[in-house]
Each structure stands twice: as structure tokens, then as C-alpha cells.
Design a protein around this motif. Structure first.
Motif, PDB file in Angstrom:
ATOM      1  N   SER A 291       0.365  -1.242   0.525  1.00 37.46           N
ATOM      2  CA  SER A 291      -0.194   0.067  -0.378  1.00 37.46           C
ATOM      3  C   SER A 291       1.295   1.271   0.238  1.00 37.46           C
ATOM      4  N   SER A 292       0.191   2.110  -0.331  1.00 39.44           N
ATOM      5  CA  SER A 292       1.023   3.564  -0.173  1.00 39.44           C
ATOM      6  C   SER A 292       0.641   4.673   0.503  1.00 39.44           C
ATOM      7  N   ILE A 293       1.520   5.859   0.952  1.00 37.85           N
ATOM      8  CA  ILE A 293       0.912   6.682   1.512  1.00 37.85           C
ATOM      9  C   ILE A 293       1.111   7.588   0.947  1.00 37.85           C
ATOM     10  N   ALA A 294       0.357   9.396   1.647  1.00 42.55           N
ATOM     11  CA  ALA A 294       0.473  10.310   0.509  1.00 42.55           C
ATOM     12  C   ALA A 294       0.728  11.706   1.490  1.00 42.55           C
ATOM     13  N   PHE A 295       2.320  11.315   1.755  1.00 45.78           N
ATOM     14  CA  PHE A 295       2.593  12.940   2.484  1.00 45.78           C
ATOM     15  C   PHE A 295       1.210  13.765   2.729  1.00 45.78           C
ATOM     16  N   CYS A 296       1.116  14.686   2.918  1.00 44.54           N
ATOM     17  CA  CYS A 296       0.259  15.661   3.110  1.00 44.54           C
ATOM     18  C   CYS A 296       0.595  17.126   3.503  1.00 44.54           C
ATOM     19  N   PRO A 297       2.391  18.041   4.278  1.00 41.36           N
ATOM     20  CA  PRO A 297       2.694  18.353   4.381  1.00 41.36           C
ATOM     21  C   PRO A 297       2.149  19.472   5.030  1.00 41.36           C
ATOM     22  N   THR A 298       1.708  19.878   4.398  1.00 44.99           N
ATOM     23  CA  THR A 298       1.030  21.118   3.949  1.00 44.99           C
ATOM     24  C   THR A 298       0.007  21.906   5.319  1.00 44.99           C
ATOM     25  N   SER A 299      -1.177  20.547   4.824  1.00 48.74           N
ATOM     26  CA  SER A 299      -2.579  20.760   5.333  1.00 48.74           C
ATOM     27  C   SER A 299      -1.761  19.554   6.856  1.00 48.74           C
ATOM     28  N   ASN A 300      -1.591  18.976   7.274  1.00 51.05           N
ATOM     29  CA  ASN A 300      -0.515  18.284   7.988  1.00 51.05           C
ATOM     30  C   ASN A 300      -0.603  19.789   9.553  1.00 51.05           C
ATOM     31  N   LEU A 301       0.458  20.450   8.690  1.00 54.54           N
ATOM     32  CA  LEU A 301       0.457  21.671   9.977  1.00 54.54           C
ATOM     33  C   LEU A 301      -0.267  22.537   9.665  1.00 54.54           C
ATOM     34  N   PHE A 302      -1.554  23.252   9.186  1.00 51.16           N
ATOM     35  CA  PHE A 302      -3.009  23.512   8.914  1.00 51.16           C
ATOM     36  C   PHE A 302      -3.336  23.260   9.935  1.00 51.16           C
ATOM     37  N   LEU A 303      -3.361  22.089   9.951  1.00 48.83           N
ATOM     38  CA  LEU A 303      -5.165  21.788  10.915  1.00 48.83           C
ATOM     39  C   LEU A 303      -4.246  21.110  12.159  1.00 48.83           C
ATOM     40  N   GLY A 304      -2.789  21.347  12.154  1.00 46.94           N
ATOM     41  CA  GLY A 304      -2.343  21.094  13.700  1.00 46.94           C
ATOM     42  C   GLY A 304      -2.588  19.542  14.088  1.00 46.94           C
ATOM     43  N   SER A 305      -2.003  18.557  12.595  1.00 46.70           N
ATOM     44  CA  SER A 305      -2.604  17.038  13.401  1.00 46.70           C
ATOM     45  C   SER A 305      -0.633  16.070  13.379  1.00 46.70           C
ATOM     46  N   GLY A 306       0.186  17.002  13.070  1.00 42.28           N
ATOM     47  CA  GLY A 306       1.247  15.938  13.797  1.00 42.28           C
ATOM     48  C   GLY A 306       2.274  16.224  12.562  1.00 42.28           C
ATOM     49  N   LEU A 307       3.581  15.273  12.829  1.00 43.58           N
ATOM     50  CA  LEU A 307       4.605  15.315  11.787  1.00 43.58           C
ATOM     51  C   LEU A 307       5.110  14.158  11.379  1.00 43.58           C
ATOM     52  N   PHE A 308       4.648  13.888   9.910  1.00 44.58           N
ATOM     53  CA  PHE A 308       5.103  12.587   9.441  1.00 44.58           C
ATOM     54  C   PHE A 308       6.293  11.943   9.576  1.00 44.58           C
ATOM     55  N   ASN A 309       6.920  10.814   9.733  1.00 41.26           N
ATOM     56  CA  ASN A 309       7.835  10.234   9.806  1.00 41.26           C
ATOM     57  C   ASN A 309       8.275   9.774   8.229  1.00 41.26           C
ATOM     58  N   LEU A 310       8.781  11.094   8.289  1.00 41.01           N
ATOM     59  CA  LEU A 310       9.593  10.210   6.387  1.00 41.01           C
ATOM     60  C   LEU A 310      10.448   9.486   6.978  1.00 41.01           C
ATOM     61  N   GLN A 311      11.365   9.425   7.568  1.00 35.76           N
ATOM     62  CA  GLN A 311      12.467   8.355   7.720  1.00 35.76           C
ATOM     63  C   GLN A 311      12.049   6.955   8.280  1.00 35.76           C
ATOM     64  N   LYS A 312      11.036   6.536   8.773  1.00 35.84           N
ATOM     65  CA  LYS A 312      10.089   5.392   8.640  1.00 35.84           C
ATOM     66  C   LYS A 312       9.499   5.147   7.639  1.00 35.84           C
ATOM     67  N   ALA A 313       9.200   5.663   6.975  1.00 34.74           N
ATOM     68  CA  ALA A 313       8.533   5.546   5.428  1.00 34.74           C
ATOM     69  C   ALA A 313       9.771   4.619   4.711  1.00 34.74           C
ATOM     70  N   TRP A 314      10.785   5.798   4.951  1.00 30.17           N
ATOM     71  CA  TRP A 314      12.356   4.671   4.310  1.00 30.17           C
ATOM     72  C   TRP A 314      12.675   3.593   4.519  1.00 30.17           C
ATOM     73  N   GLN A 315      12.349   3.603   6.124  1.00 27.19           N
ATOM     74  CA  GLN A 315      12.948   2.280   6.803  1.00 27.19           C
ATOM     75  C   GLN A 315      12.317   1.329   6.345  1.00 27.19           C
ATOM     76  N   LYS A 316      10.860   1.352   6.632  1.00 28.16           N
ATOM     77  CA  LYS A 316       9.823   0.161   6.546  1.00 28.16           C
ATOM     78  C   LYS A 316       9.185  -0.498   5.357  1.00 28.16           C
ATOM     79  N   ARG A 317      10.218   0.625   4.297  1.00 30.80           N
ATOM     80  CA  ARG A 317       9.841   0.418   2.754  1.00 30.80           C
ATOM     81  C   ARG A 317       8.698   0.629   2.114  1.00 30.80           C
ATOM     82  N   VAL A 318       7.575   1.498   2.501  1.00 26.46           N
ATOM     83  CA  VAL A 318       6.404   2.021   1.672  1.00 26.46           C
ATOM     84  C   VAL A 318       5.871   3.003   1.461  1.00 26.46           C
TER      85      VAL A 318
END
Length: 443
Positions: A291-318
Motif C-alpha cells: 500500500s502507499s502513503i500520501a504525505f501532506c505536509p501543508t495540511s498536517n501543519l495547518f490543521l495541527g495534526s502532527g509531523l509525518f515520519n518520512l525516515q520511518k517510511a523509508w525504513q519500512k519501505r512503504v
């Protein structure tokens, strides 16, 4: 060497030659041709290389479009965006659940009107193209006419677009709710009408688990089984309150992702937006199911939702793409969105390089959408969607560009200072579909 071509473009080209599973491999795949040639046969790339090698392929007097003072990159891929939310972009003061109630649902109710859906579809596509986005994975509304309008206008451009009507049967205003059976019938009809037509694909689109009863999810599963080459597009683990709500609604599931996985909704064409607060088992499931992830940095910051772990996505090969997530995202522009992604990385001590950022926005995004065999770089045989960037459209950009001799620095300046003014031309299917208005030279 003999080949058929209709268009020749000379310029400064940058792309990533092949997909990678770890960022350390990107530099080896970076392809930069400062004086290159791109040959197109209608909407297909037939040759790409240096001008010195390719000039001999041109018949005497063949017209060549010259962009040597610009930078040409593959078209940007937006892996998560809501076109009906265009008119409420920048809505103030709420986090996810309140924002949906106070802004999103009232706005989406307007798409019951076919005329309104047509007008907003046209505006939305103009915004994409004027920002260099040539492929997008798009949410409609619950109304079938919202998707008909968008696909009709994308088809007129022969644009590569994936979209779907929202499926939703609870926890929303009555005007936006449907029965599971109605949702199945309308979605099936849309798939049969649009999926695989020209360069269009359909995404089965349950909004998210809280607005889906088990009966609706069973219909989503039914559609997925009947149309296995269709996409699945939804939200996952965006906000802590949302996650707690999902766990209360589906106590039998091990996790938020498990709600979807139990209904067979993970897989190679499943794209989950956000994924900010994943448990370890959810990362493993995303990897295992491709499966795939869509990383949405602008909206995550705008809604105060959190910080996406890009390094983890690489480590998990997602697999991962970048989404603007308009209208919680505050820009259609991928350059600005990549700048926000860099800041998200900085807050977690992860240095997002310009090369990696552009990979996620082009070939990596194509891979996340299972389209890397069709778009994402300048490999011959692929579709001719690309963007001509003007790297110096203001006095400040001109100053920084002149002081940035290395390509990596030039790309980084574009993603930190760039915006829609830097989009000089956008090509879809080998044709110019957007050109910047004439402006005075940066002084």
C-alpha cells in the motif's frame, strides 16, 4: 537511426532515472542534462539525451522549442487532493473533526448542483496546471455529478487523472449521506463510465472509517473485488481524536488500518492519506500489502495534526507520494509543499534533500500511484507530461539563483522560495496546456 517524432524540445533537463528503496541511492539515479534534447511523437517520449548526441536526429529545418535558460522537470504528481474544497481553502481555526463539520460538509453540499460542479472542476484543473501538476489523485463529493464534471474536463485535456466519488453513510449532514446500496450502485456506474477511458482511472473513495458503517465497507470491498484494477483512496491516522473515535466505532479491529485491512482494502493500488500516528503493526501491514502513503505536509501543519515520519517510511519501505491536500492544504503549488515537507523533516532532525523532495513529487509519486511505468521521468516510451520552470522570477530568486551554481542548490532554492510564478509552461500529453503570463524581467 530512424524514428518518428512530431516535437523537439531543447533545454536544461532534470529527472530521476529509476525508483529507489532508500534515499542513499537517489544520487546514483539523478539525471541532469544541462543542454539536452527531448523528442516526442504526439504524447509519447521517443528519445531523450544530450543535444550533442541528438542534433543529428533532426531533419534540416525541423522546428526546435528552446528552453535552455529554464529547467525542465517531469510533471508534478499530487497524490492526495480534494477538488470540492478549493473554494474553502484557508478556512480558519479548527482541527480536523471541527473543520469537517464547520467548513467541509457545508461546502461539499453545494456540489449537488451540476452547474456548480462543472464550474469548480474547470477552476480546479486550471489551478493544477498553472502550478505544474499534471497528475493527481482526487476526492470528489458524495454526488456522482461531482466526478462526472471533473472527469469530463480532464478527458478534454487528455490528462492523467484518478478520482472518485465520496462514499459516506453516517456522521455527516443528512444531505451528504447515502445508503450502502445507493453508494454501491452509483460508484459502480461511475467506474463503468470512466475507469480506463483515455488516461483516466477510478478510485473507490470511502471518506474515512468514521463515516463508514460496516455495511458500507462491505460494499466497498465488493467493488474492490469486482474491479481489482481500480484504486482505493481514503484517509488514515490523521488526528489523535479521529483515531480514538475509530477505535470506539470498531472495537473488534486491532488498529485504524486494520479496519480497512479486514475488508480487503489494502494493496498495491491503495493510497492512504496522512498516516501521522501509525502503530508499528500498521507500518508493517502497509509494507507487506504494498500500500502507499500520501504525505501532506501543508495540511498536517495547518490543521495541527502532527509531523509525518518520512525516515520511518523509508525504513519500512512503504511507497510514498506528496499530497497538497487542498483545502486543508493551503497551496496547489508543489514547490511550496516541498518546502513545508523540508520543515517537517527539520523538526524531526531529518534533512530532506532537494533531490529526494523532487523524487517524491515526480517518479516517487508516480510509483505510489502505480504509474511509474507511464509517467515520472523522461524515459522513452513514457507519456509526455512535464513542466518548464523559470528559476528566477523575482529579484530575490535571481540573486539566489546566480549564487547557486550546483543543481542541488538551485532545486533547493526553488522549493524554498518558489511558487506558481516559477511555472513557465506545463505540458500534458505533449501539448502546452498552461503558459505563464508575460512579465517584466526580475530586476
Amino acid at each position: 537511426m530512424s524514428m518518428q517524432f512530431t516535437t523537439a524540445i531543447r533545454g536544461n533537463f532534470f529527472d530521476i532515472a529509476a525508483c529507489v528503496d532508500e534515499p542513499q541511492r537517489l544520487d546514483a539515479q539523478l539525471r541532469h542534462i544541462p543542454d539536452g534534447l527531448l523528442l516526442l511523437n504526439e504524447g509519447t517520449i521517443v528519445w531523450h539525451g544530450s543535444w550533442r548526441q541528438g542534433e543529428a536526429l533532426l531533419p534540416p529545418g525541423f522546428a526546435v522549442t528552446d528552453y535552455r535558460d529554464k529547467l525542465i522537470v517531469p510533471g508534478f504528481v499530487d497524490s492526495h487532493i480534494h477538488y470540492p474544497q478549493t473554494e474553502m481553502i484557508g478556512a480558519y481555526g479548527d482541527q480536523l473533526l471541527g473543520w469537517l463539520k464547520n467548513y467541509t460538509f457545508p461546502t461539499e453540499s453545494r456540489f449537488a448542483c451540476e452547474k456548480h460542479a462543472g464550474e469548480m472542476s474547470a477552476f480546479f484543473l486550471r489551478q493544477l496546471l498553472s502550478n505544474g501538476t499534471t497528475t493527481a489523485l482526487v476526492f470528489g463529493t458524495v454526488h456522482p455529478q461531482s466526478v462526472d464534471a471533473l472527469f469530463s474536463q480532464a478527458a478534454a485535456l487528455n490528462m492523467r487523472l484518478i478520482a472518485g466519488k465520496v462514499m459516506m453513510d453516517r456522521h455527516a449532514p443528512p444531505a451528504l449521506l447515502e445508503t450502502p446500496e445507493q453508494s454501491y450502485r452509483q460508484t459502480r456506474a461511475l467506474i463503468e463510465r470512466w475507469h480506463g477511458r483515455q488516461r483516466l482511472s477510478y478510485a473507490i473513495t470511502p471518506r474515512f472509517a468514521p463515516t463508514s458503517t460496516p455495511a458500507l465497507l462491505a460494499q466497498v470491498q465488493r467493488l474492490r473485488e469486482e474491479f481489482p484494477d481500480a484504486y482505493l483512496h481514503t484517509h488514515l491516522s490523521e488526528n489523535p481524536d479521529e483515531i480514538a473515535w475509530v477505535k470506539a466505532l470498531f472495537p473488534e479491529s486491532r488498529s485504524y488500518l486494520d479496519v480497512y485491512h479486514r475488508y480487503g482494502l489494502t494493496g498495491g493500488k491503495s493510497v492512504f492519506a496522512h498516516c501521522l500516528h501509525l502503530e508499528e503493526q500498521e507500518w508493517d501491514c502497509l509494507c507487506r500489502t504494498r500500500s502507499s502513503i500520501a504525505f501532506c505536509p501543508t495540511s498536517n501543519l495547518f490543521l495541527g495534526s502532527g509531523l509525518f515520519n518520512l525516515q520511518k517510511a523509508w525504513q519500512k519501505r512503504v511507497k510514498l507520494g506528496i499530497g497538497t491536500d487542498v483545502g486543508a492544504g493551503t497551496t496547489f503549488n508543489m514547490l511550496q509543499t516541498l518546502g513545508e515537507a523540508y520543515k517537517v523533516g527539520q523538526l524531526q532532525r531529518y534533512k530532506l534533500s532537494a533531490c529526494e523532495a523532487f523524487y517524491h513529487a515526480t517518479l516517487g509519486g508516480a510509483r505510489a500511484l502505480a504509474l511509474d511505468d507511464k509517467i515520472g521521468n523522461f524515459t522513452p516510451g513514457k507519456e509526455a507530461d512535464f513542466v518548464v520552470l523559470d528559476p528566477a522570477v523575482s529579484a530575490l530568486q535571481k540573486l539566489r539563483h546566480e549564487n547557486s551554481p550546483a543543481l542541488a542548490d538551485q532545486l533547493f532554492v526553488l522549493m524554498t522560495l518558489g511558487d506558481d510564478r516559477n511555472i513557465y509552461r506545463t505540458y500534458v500529453d505533449g501539448k502546452v496546456v498552461y503558459q505563464a503570463p508575460a512579465r517584466e524581467e526580475a530586476a
